[in-house]
Design a protein around this motif. Structure first.
Motif, mmCIF file in Angstrom:
data_model
loop_
_atom_site.group_PDB
_atom_site.id
_atom_site.type_symbol
_atom_site.label_atom_id
_atom_site.label_comp_id
_atom_site.label_asym_id
_atom_site.label_seq_id
_atom_site.Cartn_x
_atom_site.Cartn_y
_atom_site.Cartn_z
ATOM 1 N N LEU A 190 0.852 -1.186 0.000
ATOM 2 C CA LEU A 190 0.000 0.000 0.000
ATOM 3 C C LEU A 190 0.887 1.235 0.000
ATOM 4 N N GLU A 191 0.748 2.065 -1.036
ATOM 5 C CA GLU A 191 1.484 3.322 -1.130
ATOM 6 C C GLU A 191 0.499 4.471 -0.890
ATOM 7 N N SER B 261 3.946 0.004 15.267
ATOM 8 C CA SER B 261 5.388 0.135 15.089
ATOM 9 C C SER B 261 5.941 -1.101 14.387
ATOM 10 N N GLY B 262 6.849 -0.862 13.438
ATOM 11 C CA GLY B 262 7.467 -1.953 12.711
ATOM 12 C C GLY B 262 6.808 -2.281 11.389
ATOM 13 N N GLU B 263 5.749 -1.565 11.007
ATOM 14 C CA GLU B 263 5.040 -1.867 9.766
ATOM 15 C C GLU B 263 5.610 -1.142 8.551
ATOM 16 N N LEU B 264 6.432 -0.128 8.749
ATOM 17 C CA LEU B 264 6.929 0.689 7.644
ATOM 18 C C LEU B 264 7.733 -0.127 6.646
ATOM 19 N N SER B 265 7.485 0.150 5.350
ATOM 20 C CA SER B 265 8.297 -0.438 4.286
ATOM 21 C C SER B 265 9.248 0.598 3.693
ATOM 22 N N THR C 276 9.367 8.727 1.861
ATOM 23 C CA THR C 276 10.199 9.790 1.314
ATOM 24 C C THR C 276 10.722 10.672 2.452
ATOM 25 N N ALA C 277 11.663 11.562 2.093
ATOM 26 C CA ALA C 277 12.364 12.342 3.110
ATOM 27 C C ALA C 277 11.465 13.324 3.840
ATOM 28 N N SER C 278 10.351 13.706 3.237
ATOM 29 C CA SER C 278 9.477 14.699 3.871
ATOM 30 C C SER C 278 8.568 14.107 4.947
ATOM 31 N N ILE C 279 8.569 12.788 5.097
ATOM 32 C CA ILE C 279 7.715 12.127 6.084
ATOM 33 C C ILE C 279 8.407 12.124 7.444
ATOM 34 N N GLU D 222 5.432 10.390 0.523
ATOM 35 C CA GLU D 222 4.869 9.054 0.332
ATOM 36 C C GLU D 222 5.354 8.127 1.439
ATOM 37 N N VAL D 223 4.440 7.295 1.928
ATOM 38 C CA VAL D 223 4.782 6.250 2.883
ATOM 39 C C VAL D 223 4.139 4.958 2.396
#
Length: 257
Positions: free
Chosen positions: A13-14, A27-31, A34-37, A77-78
Motif C-alpha cells: 500500500l502506497e 510500530s514496525g510496519e513501515l516499508s 520519502t524524506a518529507s515524512i 509518500e509512505v
C-alpha cells in the motif's frame, strides 16, 4: 491523500500524503517513505482515548506503540507491505460502519480511526498459540486498511443467515454481524474429523471477508520441515495436536490410577 495498492501476491500500500496529512500504523510496519515524512512514535494514537484506549488496543492483540507518519511542509509518500501473501483491503469507518478483524489484520489507518478489543475467548492450551482467539475492533472515523492472507472470499449474509467457519479463516466482518465460538457437534467429529473442535458462527446481516491462508495453518504445514522442530512443531500443531494429546494423557492417567 491518494492511495494505490500494487502487487498481487505480496501487495504493498502506497499512500501519497499532502502537507500535514498523516496516517498511523503499529510500530514496525513501515516499508519505505520519502524524506518529507516525519515519524513520531506514541502510546496513544488514532483518537484513542488516552490510557484506556491504549489498554483496549493491547488487549485486542495490537501493539503497545503506534507510529504516526506525517508529511511535513511538502507532499510525501509512505508505504506498508503485506507480511503474508494475500490482500490489502481499504474500508470506510464511521458511526454504524465498524469492523472486527483478526488479531493481526489492521495494517494502518487515518488519524481518527481507533483500535480496541472486539472479541476475546480462551480456547485452551495449544490452540491459536495458547493465546486464545481474539479479534480487533476498528472504529472511529476515517479509512482503515486491513491485511488478509491468501485469497479473499466475500460473503454477504442476510438477516438471520449463519455461516460456520474455521476460526482461522475469519478475516474481517462488519460489526452488525453476530459472532460466537461454537464446538463441532459429535465427539467423533471433534476427535477424528481433523478440523479441530471449534467453529466460528457468523450470523447476518452484514458482510464477512474470509481468508484462505490462516497463519496458524501455514505454520503447521512448514513446522515439520524446520530443524529442531520438537517444541515448534508441538506449538504449531494447534487444535488437533492439543486435543489428541490431552485425550491420550487422560487415558494414560486413568490407566495408572
Amino acid at each position: 491523500m491518494q492511495t494505490r495498492i500494487q502487487g498481487t501476491v505480496m501487495p504493498v500500500l502506497e499512500i501519497q500524503l499532502g502537507p500535514n496529512e498523516s496516517v498511523f500504523a503499529e510500530s514496525g510496519e513501515l516499508s519505505w517513505m520519502t524524506a518529507s515524512i516525519q515519524m513520531t512514535t506514541h502510546t496513544q494514537m488514532g483518537g484513542g482515548g488516552g490510557l484506556l484506549g491504549m489498554f483496549k488496543r493491547v488487549v485486542g492483540g495490537g501493539s503497545f506503540f503506534m507510529t504516526e507518519y506525517r508529511a511535513m511542509q511538502v507532499p510525501g509518500e509512505v508505504a506498508f507491505a503485506a507480511r503474508m501473501p494475500g490482500h490489502i483491503v481499504p474500508v470506510p469507518v464511521g458511526p454504524g460502519s465498524e469492523y472486527l478483524v483478526h488479531r493481526h489484520g489492521f495494517l494502518c489507518g487515518t488519524p481518527q480511526v481507533t483500535l480496541s478489543v472486539g472479541f476475546q475467548q480462551s480456547l485452551g492450551a495449544g490452540i491459536f498459540g495458547g493465546d486464545g482467539f481474539m479479534l480487533q475492533k476498528v472504529g472511529g472515523t476515517g479509512t482503515a486498511w486491513l491485511e488478509l492472507s491468501g485469497e479473499l472470499i466475500r460473503k454477504d449474509l442476510a438477516p438471520g443467515e449463519t455461516l460456520r467457519v474455521h476460526p482461522g479463516h475469519v478475516g474481517a466482518f462488519q460489526a452488525s454481524v453476530s459472532f460466537q465460538i461454537t464446538t463441532v457437534p459429535g465427539i467423533k467429529n471433534a476427535i477424528f474429523g481433523g478440523d479441530g473442535i471449534f467453529l466460528a458462527a457468523l450470523t447476518g446481516p452484514g458482510t464477512v471477508w474470509l481468508q484462505t491462508l490462516p497463519i496458524s495453518r501455514l505454520a503447521h504445514q512448514i513446522a515439520e520441515y524446520l530443524p529442531n522442530n520438537g517444541s515448534g512443531g508441538a506449538r504449531a500443531a494447534g487444535v488437533g495436536g492439543g486435543l489428541l494429546g490431552g485425550i491420550v494423557g487422560s487415558m494414560l492417567n486413568g490407566d495408572n490410577n
